[in-house]
Design a protein around this motif. Structure first.
Motif, short mmCIF file in Angstrom:
data_model
loop_
_atom_site.label_atom_id
_atom_site.label_comp_id
_atom_site.label_asym_id
_atom_site.label_seq_id
_atom_site.Cartn_x
_atom_site.Cartn_y
_atom_site.Cartn_z
N THR A 142 21.23 11.69 65.57
CA THR A 142 20.39 12.79 65.10
C THR A 142 19.74 13.50 66.28
OG1 THR A 142 19.94 11.56 63.09
CG2 THR A 142 18.45 13.37 63.61
N TRP A 196 22.26 15.70 67.95
CA TRP A 196 22.48 16.91 67.16
C TRP A 196 21.40 17.95 67.44
CZ3 TRP A 196 25.46 20.04 64.73
CH2 TRP A 196 24.94 20.97 63.86
N HIS A 197 20.14 17.52 67.43
CA HIS A 197 19.05 18.47 67.67
C HIS A 197 19.02 18.95 69.12
CE1 HIS A 197 17.27 18.44 63.72
NE2 HIS A 197 17.41 17.13 63.69
N VAL A 240 21.67 19.49 70.97
CA VAL A 240 22.73 20.51 71.06
C VAL A 240 22.32 21.78 70.31
CG1 VAL A 240 25.10 21.03 70.37
CG2 VAL A 240 24.56 18.83 71.41
N LYS A 241 21.76 21.60 69.12
CA LYS A 241 21.40 22.75 68.29
C LYS A 241 20.29 23.58 68.93
CE LYS A 241 18.78 22.49 64.71
NZ LYS A 241 18.07 22.37 63.46
N ASP A 242 19.26 22.91 69.49
CA ASP A 242 18.11 23.60 70.05
C ASP A 242 18.19 23.84 71.55
OD1 ASP A 242 17.05 23.50 67.48
OD2 ASP A 242 15.90 21.68 67.88
N HIS A 243 19.29 23.40 72.18
CA HIS A 243 19.49 23.56 73.62
C HIS A 243 18.32 22.97 74.41
CE1 HIS A 243 22.90 26.07 72.71
NE2 HIS A 243 22.13 26.84 71.96
N GLN A 244 17.97 21.71 74.11
CA GLN A 244 16.86 21.04 74.79
C GLN A 244 17.34 19.73 75.39
OE1 GLN A 244 13.65 20.47 72.11
NE2 GLN A 244 13.08 22.62 72.07
N ARG A 265 9.83 19.42 69.72
CA ARG A 265 10.48 20.23 68.71
C ARG A 265 9.62 21.43 68.35
NH1 ARG A 265 14.39 18.73 64.79
NH2 ARG A 265 14.29 20.95 64.66
N THR A 305 8.82 25.83 63.07
CA THR A 305 9.35 27.10 62.58
C THR A 305 8.30 27.89 61.82
OG1 THR A 305 10.17 25.97 60.62
CG2 THR A 305 11.71 26.26 62.44
#
Length: 117
Positions: free
Chosen positions: A46, A49-50, A52-56, A66, A69
């Motif tokens: 998990t 995944w985050h 890669v998704k958030d480029h962090q 994080r 939003t």
């Protein structure tokens, strides 16, 4: 192949990240080392995944970075419960108030239960 790589990363992360290691130790104490290792593998999947998704990059020690939003809205000013409109225009009370307390009470009653080994 992915399971093998995650297994190797678990060893590395448990040596470097004290928060993840403490979480692993709590699960290991209750359920055993193999189940705890798989739980860390799932959590790392998990996290990846985050990342890669958030480029962090990976952040040692927890969930600190994080971005949020949306901010929670303020309580309704009147004494009426907050409602939302359905597709046909009817007002339905928003889940929240008593539902949260019922769920919290149910969760508290179930927390004492542990599966036998």
């Amino acid at each position: 192949m992915v399971r093998f790589i995650l297994g190797q990363w678990v060893r590395h992360v448990l040596q470097k990240d004290p928060a993840m290691k403490a979480w692993y130790q709590r699960i290991k104490k209750r359920r055993g080392s193999k189940i705890a290792r798989v739980a860390v593998m799932r959590r790392l999947a998990t996290v990846i995944w985050h990342m890669v998704k958030d480029h962090q990059p990976y952040q040692f020690g927890g969930l600190g970075g994080r971005p949020k939003t949306a901010t929670p809205s303020a309580e309704p000013t009147s004494g009426e419960p907050e409602t939302k409109k359905t597709a046909r225009g009817a007002s339905v009370p928003k889940p929240g108030g008593q539902e949260k307390t019922k769920r919290a009470a149910n969760r508290a009653s179930v927390q004492g239960f542990r599966r036998p080994r």
